[in-house]
Structures are given as C-alpha cells and as structure tokens.
Design a protein around this motif. Structure first.
Motif, short mmCIF file in Angstrom:
data_model
loop_
_atom_site.label_atom_id
_atom_site.label_comp_id
_atom_site.label_asym_id
_atom_site.label_seq_id
_atom_site.Cartn_x
_atom_site.Cartn_y
_atom_site.Cartn_z
N PRO A 68 4.30 -35.11 24.17
CA PRO A 68 3.89 -36.38 23.15
C PRO A 68 2.62 -36.09 22.39
N LYS A 69 1.76 -34.93 22.80
CA LYS A 69 0.42 -34.88 21.91
C LYS A 69 0.54 -34.48 20.41
N ASP A 70 1.71 -33.98 20.05
CA ASP A 70 2.09 -33.88 18.51
C ASP A 70 3.27 -35.16 18.48
N LYS A 71 3.04 -35.95 17.51
CA LYS A 71 3.84 -37.03 17.50
C LYS A 71 4.95 -37.08 16.42
N ILE A 72 6.32 -37.07 16.85
CA ILE A 72 7.47 -36.85 16.03
C ILE A 72 7.83 -38.15 15.54
N VAL A 73 8.05 -38.65 14.15
CA VAL A 73 8.63 -39.68 13.83
C VAL A 73 9.99 -39.46 13.17
N TRP A 74 11.01 -40.05 13.80
CA TRP A 74 12.40 -39.49 13.31
C TRP A 74 12.70 -40.88 12.45
N ASP A 75 13.29 -40.38 11.00
CA ASP A 75 13.70 -41.21 10.06
C ASP A 75 15.34 -41.07 9.81
N LYS A 94 24.45 -40.00 29.18
CA LYS A 94 25.70 -40.38 29.28
C LYS A 94 25.90 -41.91 29.29
N THR A 95 24.77 -42.60 29.34
CA THR A 95 24.71 -44.05 29.52
C THR A 95 24.15 -44.38 27.91
N LEU A 96 24.23 -43.65 26.69
CA LEU A 96 23.87 -43.85 25.37
C LEU A 96 24.84 -45.02 25.01
N ARG A 97 23.85 -45.97 24.59
CA ARG A 97 24.39 -47.32 23.80
C ARG A 97 25.25 -48.13 24.75
N GLN A 98 24.93 -47.92 26.01
CA GLN A 98 25.54 -48.84 26.83
C GLN A 98 24.60 -49.78 27.60
N GLU A 99 25.07 -50.66 28.25
CA GLU A 99 24.22 -51.93 28.58
C GLU A 99 23.13 -51.28 29.77
N ASN A 100 21.95 -51.57 29.61
CA ASN A 100 21.09 -51.06 30.64
C ASN A 100 20.88 -49.44 30.33
N GLY A 101 21.49 -48.86 29.31
CA GLY A 101 21.52 -47.58 29.12
C GLY A 101 20.37 -47.17 28.18
N ILE A 102 20.31 -45.98 27.54
CA ILE A 102 19.35 -45.58 26.68
C ILE A 102 19.80 -45.70 25.20
N ARG A 107 12.80 -45.47 20.82
CA ARG A 107 12.33 -46.61 21.31
C ARG A 107 10.69 -46.05 22.14
N PRO A 108 9.68 -46.40 21.78
CA PRO A 108 8.49 -45.99 22.52
C PRO A 108 8.44 -46.50 24.09
N ASP A 109 9.29 -47.86 24.37
CA ASP A 109 9.13 -48.20 25.59
C ASP A 109 10.38 -47.47 26.44
N GLU A 110 11.09 -46.67 25.80
CA GLU A 110 12.04 -45.79 26.67
C GLU A 110 11.43 -44.49 27.10
N SER A 111 10.45 -43.88 26.13
CA SER A 111 9.92 -42.49 26.35
C SER A 111 8.54 -42.38 25.69
N VAL A 112 7.46 -41.71 26.39
CA VAL A 112 6.26 -41.45 25.55
C VAL A 112 6.73 -40.54 24.43
N HIS A 113 7.60 -39.77 24.46
CA HIS A 113 8.02 -38.91 23.42
C HIS A 113 8.56 -39.69 22.14
N ASP A 114 8.84 -41.03 22.14
CA ASP A 114 9.26 -41.52 20.92
C ASP A 114 8.19 -42.15 20.39
N ALA A 115 7.53 -41.67 19.37
CA ALA A 115 6.13 -42.07 18.71
C ALA A 115 6.34 -43.50 18.13
N PHE A 116 7.54 -43.76 17.55
CA PHE A 116 7.57 -45.04 16.92
C PHE A 116 9.01 -45.56 16.90
N ILE A 117 9.09 -46.91 17.00
CA ILE A 117 10.52 -47.45 17.11
C ILE A 117 10.85 -47.54 15.52
N SER A 118 12.29 -46.90 15.70
CA SER A 118 12.98 -46.85 14.25
C SER A 118 14.45 -47.06 14.35
N GLY A 119 14.92 -47.42 12.99
CA GLY A 119 16.19 -47.91 12.80
C GLY A 119 16.24 -48.25 11.49
#
Length: 363
Positions: A68-75, A94-102, A107-119
């Motif tokens: 995460p030193k280099d910041k990747i912003v996905w659009d 495997k929990t993608l888009r499931q309740e309590n899954g990823i 989402r920055p609160d999910e991983s330090v590798h997610d530099a920006f919340i996007s959607g």
C-alpha cells in the motif's frame, strides 16, 4: 531444463510473492484467478466481465508497484476483484457481496490496499491527484498514486476535470486508462470514437520495440543509432501519430499497450514509474476475457446474478423484473406517442430500455 513449478495461489504471501515469479508463472496464476472469479460470481452474483478483462493489468500493477505504499485508486471500483484476491483477501473472496463478507467495491476499512472508497464513475483521477499531492507534501518523492480508469469513466465529465488539474501538477500521478470499448453498454460519442481510433497505434509501439531490441544486439553502431532514434522519436511519433489530447494536457503518454500481455504491461508500467511526472498509460483490454459467454455478451455479463458456468444461463430469469416490466410498458406507450423518447444511464439492460432501443432506435 527443469520444469517450472506451478505456483499455488492459496499458499502464497500476496502481493509480495508476485515479484518472485516468472512471467510464465504469472500467466498461469492469471488463469487460476479467472477460474476463481467465474466460480465465485456464478454463485454470488457480481461484476464479472469487467473483472475478467483486468486480470493481467492488475497482476502487472502489483508486480511493478508496492501497495500500500503506492496508492491504487480503482474507478469505478467494480473492476477490483483481482486486486482483492492479490492483496490478502483470497480466502475470504468466496464471501463476496454476502452479509458480513467482503465488499464488491473498494473499501479502506476492509484493507489498507484499498486507497479510496469507490463506487461512482470518473472520480479516480481527482482522488489520486489529492493523494499524490499529500504524498509530496509529506516528503514522499518515491511512491506513486495510480488511478485505474475503467468502464464508463472515460466518458464522464469529472474525469476531465481531474485530468485538467493532474496534467499540470508536479506530482507522481499515473493514470491508467483500461479501455475496452465498453461501459456497461457499448460506448458511444466523440470520446469513444477518439479512443477507438488510438487502438490502431498499437502497431507503432510494437514496431518501435522490435527496432530497439534489434539495435541492442547490433555491435558497434547499435547503441549510437538507438540513441539517435530516441532523440528524434518525439518528432517522428508526432509526424506519424500526431499528439494525443493527453500529451496536450501535460501528461507523458505511453501506449496503447496490449492489456493481456504481461511483459508489455510491465515494461509500460516500469517506464511510467521512472518518469517522475504525470503519466497517462493507455491499455486496451477485452471485456469478459477468458470466458466465452462474457466475451460474446460483455454488456449482459457486466453485472449478473448467479448463473450456470457451462452455458452462462442465469439461475433466475429477470424478464419479470421491475426494470423489464417498465421497459416493455414504455414500448407500448411509445407506439401510441411518437414524441416519446428514452434516455439510458449508459446501461440499457440495467434500466430495462433494451426493448425500447430495439424497437425505436432513433428515439
């Protein structure tokens, strides 16, 4: 020669171990990742075609840069499934888009590798410019902020506001355009036509690379000739290709690059990394790459519910969805009122307007 051992993606320390692999091993991993994407989305639903198209690009980004030193912003964010797999979320995928899954987005609160919340589309360049500016102010002159511009974002006005500001900035920002001629539905308009015309320039890049490799192998005169070619390449390129709008905005332009060729991708990204000024990297990909039903119908496989992998047929037919019923009713209204027109949100299937588009294409 000993056979190259196939890496086991489930036993790797990702993304760090990617840099230890050969190109051939990474290509095998890309095949494994596509299987994981298809298997997971076929059960959970999600964005399939856009993610199948960015597997090699994501692999190359993580091999060249250091998240995460280099910041990747996905659009828009829906093309980041491979990014999630390569940044420590494989077992949870495997929990993608499931309740309590990823999440299906970054989402920055999910991983330090997610530099920006996007959607939302077209925000990545402005966000990456802000991050790059903050890095510069904090004294970090080594790392980069990378905006990966994907489906639909290339036709959004906010993107050009970001490019206008970023191109003239003194920051380590890299903008990667993942161009596949599609948004959710097929791209239309002047910018789509402009970017499509630039696909033909891939031959220029391949020819230039072959000439430089040949000169590297030519004794005595090879190096001086190569230097002379490099010194004059801007004049030659502009004579053949003219300047791109991105260069006019202040970016160093690299591309177009085959977005499914790992070696070309890594060479292009390494070049971008070495520039230390705003860089625009143009990558051409195939939406739905590697899964025949998605390649044949990328719009229909953009966002899907659960489906049968062998045929691509959905488990639940959506012909009676609210959008479909509205779209069919609109056709009936359009028959009676010739002045009635429909405007899509660049996604005729998602809005149920495919029926109206087929029956009244001029409206």
């Amino acid at each position: 020669m000993s056979e190259i051992k196939k890496p086991d993606i489930y036993k790797m320390n990702l993304p760090a171990d990617l840099k230890k692999l050969s190109t051939a091993q990474c290509e095998e991993l890309c095949g494994d990742i596509r299987k994981i994407l298809i298997d997971t989305v076929s059960k959970n639903g999600g964005h399939l075609a856009s993610n199948l198209g960015t597997v090699e690009l994501t692999m190359a980004i993580h091999r060249v840069f250091e998240s995460p030193k280099d910041k990747i912003v996905w659009d828009v964010g829906h093309q980041a499934y491979t990014h999630k797999i390569l940044t420590g979320r494989l077992k949870e995928f495997k929990t993608l888009r499931q309740e309590n899954g990823i999440s299906g987005f970054c989402r920055p609160d999910e991983s330090v590798h997610d530099a920006f919340i996007s959607g939302h589309s077209s925000t990545s360049v402005s966000a990456a410019l802000g991050i790059a500016t903050a890095m510069k102010l904090s004294g970090d002159k080594t790392h980069h902020a990378i905006a990966v511009v994907g489906d639909g974002a290339s036709t959004g006005g906010e993107l050009y506001e970001g490019l206008n500001n970023a191109g003239k900035s003194d920051t380590n920002i890299i903008v990667i355009l993942n161009y596949n001629e599609m948004s959710i539905s097929k791209n239309v308009g002047g910018m789509a036509k402009y970017l499509s015309s630039m696909r033909t320039k891939e031959s220029y890049q391949r020819t230039k690379g072959r000439v430089e490799r040949m000169l590297d192998k030519t004794p005595i005169i090879g190096k001086p000739v190569k230097n002379a070619v490099r010194n004059s390449k801007n004049a030659v390129k502009n004579m053949i290709l003219h300047s791109t709008m991105f260069e006019d905005l202040g970016f160093h332009y690299i591309g177009p690059i085959d977005g499914h060729n790992l070696e070309e991708l890594e060479q292009g990204l390494m070049a971008a990394k070495a520039v230390n000024k705003p860089v625009f990297v143009h990558v051409n990909t195939i939406k739905g790459k590697g899964y025949a039903p998605a390649e044949a119908n990328p719009g229909e496989f953009h966002g899907v519910g659960s489906f049968e992998i062998k045929t691509g047929n959905p488990d639940v037919v959506l012909s009676d969805s609210f959008s479909s019923i509205m779209g069919k009713e609109l056709c009936e209204m359009g028959e009676k009122n010739k002045r009635l027109c429909a405007v899509t949100a660049a996604m005729k299937y998602g809005t149920g307007l495919q029926y109206f588009a087929k029956r009244f294409p001029e409206r």
